[in-house]
Design a protein around this motif. Structure first.
Motif, PDB file in Angstrom:
ATOM      1  N   ASN A 155       0.853  -1.124  -0.068  1.00  0.00           N
ATOM      2  CA  ASN A 155      -0.161   0.050   0.048  1.00  0.00           C
ATOM      3  C   ASN A 155       0.622   1.385   0.020  1.00  0.00           C
ATOM      4  OD1 ASN A 155      -2.366  -1.591   0.394  1.00  0.00           O
ATOM      5  ND2 ASN A 155      -1.826  -1.857   2.554  1.00  0.00           N
ATOM      6  N   ILE A 156       2.081   1.127   0.520  1.00  0.00           N
ATOM      7  CA  ILE A 156       2.831   2.481   0.757  1.00  0.00           C
ATOM      8  C   ILE A 156       3.980   2.232  -0.350  1.00  0.00           C
ATOM      9  CG2 ILE A 156       4.419   3.747   2.122  1.00  0.00           C
ATOM     10  CD1 ILE A 156       2.726   2.600   4.581  1.00  0.00           C
ATOM     11  N   TYR A 157       3.786   2.936  -1.472  1.00  0.00           N
ATOM     12  CA  TYR A 157       4.802   2.987  -2.534  1.00  0.00           C
ATOM     13  C   TYR A 157       4.687   4.430  -3.445  1.00  0.00           C
ATOM     14  CZ  TYR A 157       0.433   1.665  -5.147  1.00  0.00           C
ATOM     15  OH  TYR A 157      -0.568   1.566  -5.675  1.00  0.00           O
ATOM     16  N   ALA A 158       5.872   4.627  -4.066  1.00  0.00           N
ATOM     17  CA  ALA A 158       5.949   5.952  -4.833  1.00  0.00           C
ATOM     18  C   ALA A 158       7.058   5.741  -5.890  1.00  0.00           C
ATOM     19  CB  ALA A 158       6.050   7.000  -3.982  1.00  0.00           C
ATOM     20  N   PRO A 159       7.069   6.519  -6.933  1.00  0.00           N
ATOM     21  CA  PRO A 159       8.126   6.717  -7.845  1.00  0.00           C
ATOM     22  C   PRO A 159       9.479   6.908  -7.032  1.00  0.00           C
ATOM     23  CG  PRO A 159       6.365   7.776  -8.735  1.00  0.00           C
ATOM     24  CD  PRO A 159       5.789   7.317  -7.466  1.00  0.00           C
ATOM     25  N   ALA A 160      10.475   6.366  -7.477  1.00  0.00           N
ATOM     26  CA  ALA A 160      11.655   6.540  -6.686  1.00  0.00           C
ATOM     27  C   ALA A 160      12.096   8.008  -6.469  1.00  0.00           C
ATOM     28  CB  ALA A 160      12.811   5.657  -7.465  1.00  0.00           C
ATOM     29  N   GLU A 161      11.815   8.795  -7.385  1.00  0.00           N
ATOM     30  CA  GLU A 161      12.220  10.190  -7.320  1.00  0.00           C
ATOM     31  C   GLU A 161      11.141  10.896  -6.595  1.00  0.00           C
ATOM     32  OE1 GLU A 161      10.404   9.400 -11.338  1.00  0.00           O
ATOM     33  OE2 GLU A 161      11.708   8.561  -9.828  1.00  0.00           O
ATOM     34  N   THR A 186      -2.287   3.869   9.458  1.00  0.00           N
ATOM     35  CA  THR A 186      -2.807   3.431  10.492  1.00  0.00           C
ATOM     36  C   THR A 186      -2.642   1.653  10.531  1.00  0.00           C
ATOM     37  OG1 THR A 186      -5.067   3.121  10.161  1.00  0.00           O
ATOM     38  CG2 THR A 186      -4.354   4.888  11.160  1.00  0.00           C
ATOM     39  N   SER A 187      -2.568   0.894  11.386  1.00  0.00           N
ATOM     40  CA  SER A 187      -2.585  -0.713  11.464  1.00  0.00           C
ATOM     41  C   SER A 187      -3.746  -1.079  11.923  1.00  0.00           C
ATOM     42  CB  SER A 187      -1.520  -1.044  12.261  1.00  0.00           C
ATOM     43  OG  SER A 187      -1.814  -0.752  13.789  1.00  0.00           O
ATOM     44  N   PHE A 188      -4.976  -0.492  11.967  1.00  0.00           N
ATOM     45  CA  PHE A 188      -6.226  -1.116  12.686  1.00  0.00           C
ATOM     46  C   PHE A 188      -7.666  -0.183  11.941  1.00  0.00           C
ATOM     47  CE2 PHE A 188      -4.907   2.903  14.952  1.00  0.00           C
ATOM     48  CZ  PHE A 188      -6.159   3.450  15.001  1.00  0.00           C
ATOM     49  N   ARG A 189      -7.260   0.635  11.057  1.00  0.00           N
ATOM     50  CA  ARG A 189      -8.588   1.174  10.336  1.00  0.00           C
ATOM     51  C   ARG A 189      -8.076   1.783   8.948  1.00  0.00           C
ATOM     52  NH1 ARG A 189      -9.275   5.305  13.484  1.00  0.00           N
ATOM     53  NH2 ARG A 189      -8.273   6.846  12.205  1.00  0.00           N
ATOM     54  N   ASP A 190      -8.586   1.232   7.816  1.00  0.00           N
ATOM     55  CA  ASP A 190      -8.152   1.343   6.609  1.00  0.00           C
ATOM     56  C   ASP A 190      -6.671   1.200   6.461  1.00  0.00           C
ATOM     57  OD1 ASP A 190     -10.651   2.496   6.146  1.00  0.00           O
ATOM     58  OD2 ASP A 190     -10.261   4.361   6.368  1.00  0.00           O
ATOM     59  N   THR A 191      -6.628  -0.179   7.027  1.00  0.00           N
ATOM     60  CA  THR A 191      -4.996  -0.400   7.200  1.00  0.00           C
ATOM     61  C   THR A 191      -4.146  -0.202   6.058  1.00  0.00           C
ATOM     62  OG1 THR A 191      -5.771  -2.521   6.878  1.00  0.00           O
ATOM     63  CG2 THR A 191      -5.784  -1.926   9.270  1.00  0.00           C
ATOM     64  N   LEU A 192      -3.092   0.667   6.285  1.00  0.00           N
ATOM     65  CA  LEU A 192      -1.802   0.747   5.178  1.00  0.00           C
ATOM     66  C   LEU A 192      -0.902  -0.276   5.618  1.00  0.00           C
ATOM     67  CD1 LEU A 192      -2.040   4.469   4.204  1.00  0.00           C
ATOM     68  CD2 LEU A 192      -2.771   2.332   2.895  1.00  0.00           C
ATOM     69  N   LEU A 193      -0.868  -0.341   6.890  1.00  0.00           N
ATOM     70  CA  LEU A 193       0.145  -1.150   7.703  1.00  0.00           C
ATOM     71  C   LEU A 193      -0.426  -2.499   8.050  1.00  0.00           C
ATOM     72  CD1 LEU A 193       2.259   1.460   9.984  1.00  0.00           C
ATOM     73  CD2 LEU A 193       2.765   0.750   7.837  1.00  0.00           C
ATOM     74  N   VAL A 194       0.042  -3.496   7.481  1.00  0.00           N
ATOM     75  CA  VAL A 194      -0.688  -5.051   7.639  1.00  0.00           C
ATOM     76  C   VAL A 194       0.328  -5.783   8.505  1.00  0.00           C
ATOM     77  CG1 VAL A 194      -1.426  -7.258   6.589  1.00  0.00           C
ATOM     78  CG2 VAL A 194      -1.386  -4.851   5.407  1.00  0.00           C
ATOM     79  N   PRO A 195      -0.256  -6.238   9.575  1.00  0.00           N
ATOM     80  CA  PRO A 195       0.436  -6.922  10.605  1.00  0.00           C
ATOM     81  C   PRO A 195       1.263  -8.151  10.090  1.00  0.00           C
ATOM     82  CG  PRO A 195      -1.712  -6.661  11.549  1.00  0.00           C
ATOM     83  CD  PRO A 195      -1.815  -6.169  10.220  1.00  0.00           C
ATOM     84  N   SER A 196       2.458  -8.341  10.389  1.00  0.00           N
ATOM     85  CA  SER A 196       3.291  -9.398   9.922  1.00  0.00           C
ATOM     86  C   SER A 196       2.853 -10.778  10.324  1.00  0.00           C
ATOM     87  CB  SER A 196       4.778  -9.220   9.971  1.00  0.00           C
ATOM     88  OG  SER A 196       5.633 -10.287   9.437  1.00  0.00           O
TER      89      SER A 196
END
Length: 448
Positions: free
Chosen positions: A335-341, A350-360
């Motif tokens: 979910n967290i990405y962008a062009p290198a420049e 967040t890790s609990f609402r609209d999660t961009l951070l997924v628990p490993s």
């Protein structure tokens, strides 16, 4: 006009300017409220005059007389942010008591033999109150919560400084009144535990920093005479920057780094971290934030070439939170990405609402216990060699948001109904032949 009259007017104007400058410089000082009460009683303190700001020296002198030379147990409720306006807006000791967010606090102040209310205490640093109490009691603070306090054995023959941290409403997804009411519940529970233990104590409630600061410029800082009105530029905190051989390599800016394990939120953005252990090269960057409170955050980023888009992209592969022997890991590369420049920006990660951070999956048990909430988050791990500013930001919010989709679908539905109605109207035809009222009528034979 006489010379004596002119000189008296000049002196009067000079006195007016001096008084206005003193008033402006004093009113612009940052301040926090302080409430103090005891189960045994406190020395009397005259109520401060309206507009008076209590200095740290005055507070130190009062604490010296209040604590005396014997052992004291102090229960300090230290909220992340607090201002007098929090009481006046949501009810309290300084404002409207109807529908108050502080019923337990008000009950404790009324039940106490004596209490002290300082609406405006001089604030210069977040560690002032804690430092003053450590110097007066000559002990180190013990961080506790309601559950820890109930099982804690308190030695009343020596001084004790018990610290309970309380969150503020910023970035928690709740209204300020709800958060302050929950904090008031924690205060009430802690006071009830101390009463059950039969320990005489002194309680204090204040903030690490003001929640509302209105910047003002004093007269001494402004040019005398006619001038154009100028907007006062707000102070913006500096981003966290990791340099290699003097060149910027990784940049991070975040309004709040909120973490929670037991329901109480801690904002790490209010602390200054150490960047020891951070590394970066052309393909891999690791930002390590080590805080004095015992928490460590690791942001691992990687740059890869994708043939489909024929360009390099960077991803935030993982975010790791470590506290003592507990480690929680989260995956963000999906979910967290962008062009290198570019840099990556998102208003809420967040890790609990609209999660961009997924628990490993490696330590899913620990990862699901912790809750992370990063507010106004922006990070860049590559392409910073030529400047000290973020590059163009790739935002996590897409162009077609839920509201836009709802508007488009509703508009298309209304357009379809309109076109269908127009089509039905266009299909209506007038009859080319009508009944002749003068002609013979139609007879229908009846059979018996």
């Amino acid at each position: 006009m006489s010379v004596s009259g002119s000189s008296s007017k000049v002196r009067l104007m000079a006195m007016f300017v001096l008084l206005f400058a003193l008033f402006s410089s004093q009113s612009s000082a940052a301040q926090v409220p302080l409430l103090m009460w005891s189960s045994e009683g406190l020395p009397p303190l005259a109520s401060p005059a309206a507009g008076h700001i209590t200095s740290n020296a005055q507070l130190t002198a009062y604490l010296t007389s209040a604590f005396g030379s014997g052992p004291n147990t102090v229960l300090l409720f230290l909220q992340d942010k607090l201002s007098k306006e929090d009481f006046t807006l949501f009810g309290g000791v300084f404002g409207n008591k109807q529908d108050s967010a502080f019923p337990n606090l008000e009950a404790a102040l009324q039940a106490s033999p004596s209490s002290v209310s300082l609406p405006a205490l001089e604030w210069s640093d977040s560690s002032v109150i804690l430092t003053l109490l450590q110097e007066e009691l000559d002990v180190s603070p013990v961080l506790v919560d309601a559950d820890t306090l109930s099982h804690l054995s308190i030695n009343t023959s020596a001084s004790n400084l018990l610290l309970i941290n309380l969150p503020y409403c910023t970035g928690l997804g709740k209204s300020c009144k709800e958060v302050l009411h929950e904090n008031d519940g924690i205060i009430g529970e802690a006071l009830s535990i101390m009463k059950d233990k039969g320990v005489h104590f002194t309680a204090m409630y204040t903030g690490l920093q003001p929640s509302r600061v209105i910047p003002e410029r004093s007269m001494s800082q402004q040019a005398v005479g006619r001038s154009l009105l100028q907007a006062v530029e707000p102070t913006v905190k500096e981003p966290i920057m990791f340099n290699v051989t003097g060149n910027p390599c990784i940049m991070l800016w975040v309004q709040n780094l909120n973490i929670s394990l037991t329901g109480e939120w801690i904002d790490l953005a209010a602390q200054t971290p150490s960047l020891d252990g951070s590394i970066c090269n052309d393909s891999y960057s690791l930002l390590v934030l080590t805080y004095a409170s015992g928490y460590t955050l690791r942001f691992a980023m990687r740059q890869r070439f994708y043939k489909v888009s024929a360009r390099n992209w960077f991803t935030l592969d993982s975010v790791q939170l470590q506290s003592k022997d507990l480690t929680a890991s989260y995956i963000g590369s999906r979910n967290i990405y962008a062009p290198a420049e570019y840099s990556f920006h998102c208003q809420s990660v967040t890790s609990f609402r609209d999660t961009l951070l997924v628990p490993s999956s490696t330590n899913n048990k620990n990862s699901t216990k912790w809750r992370l909430n990063f507010v106004d988050f922006q990070i860049q791990g590559f392409g910073l060699a030529n400047g000290t500013n973020f590059s163009y930001a790739s935002d996590c919010a897409g162009f077609f948001t839920a509201g836009i989709w709802m508007g488009l679908i509703t508009s298309l539905l209304m357009l379809w109904i309109f076109v269908y109605g127009m089509h039905m109207i266009m299909q209506l035809n007038t009859m080319d032949r009508f009944d002749d009222p003068k002609g013979p009528s139609i007879s229908v034979p009846q059979t018996e």
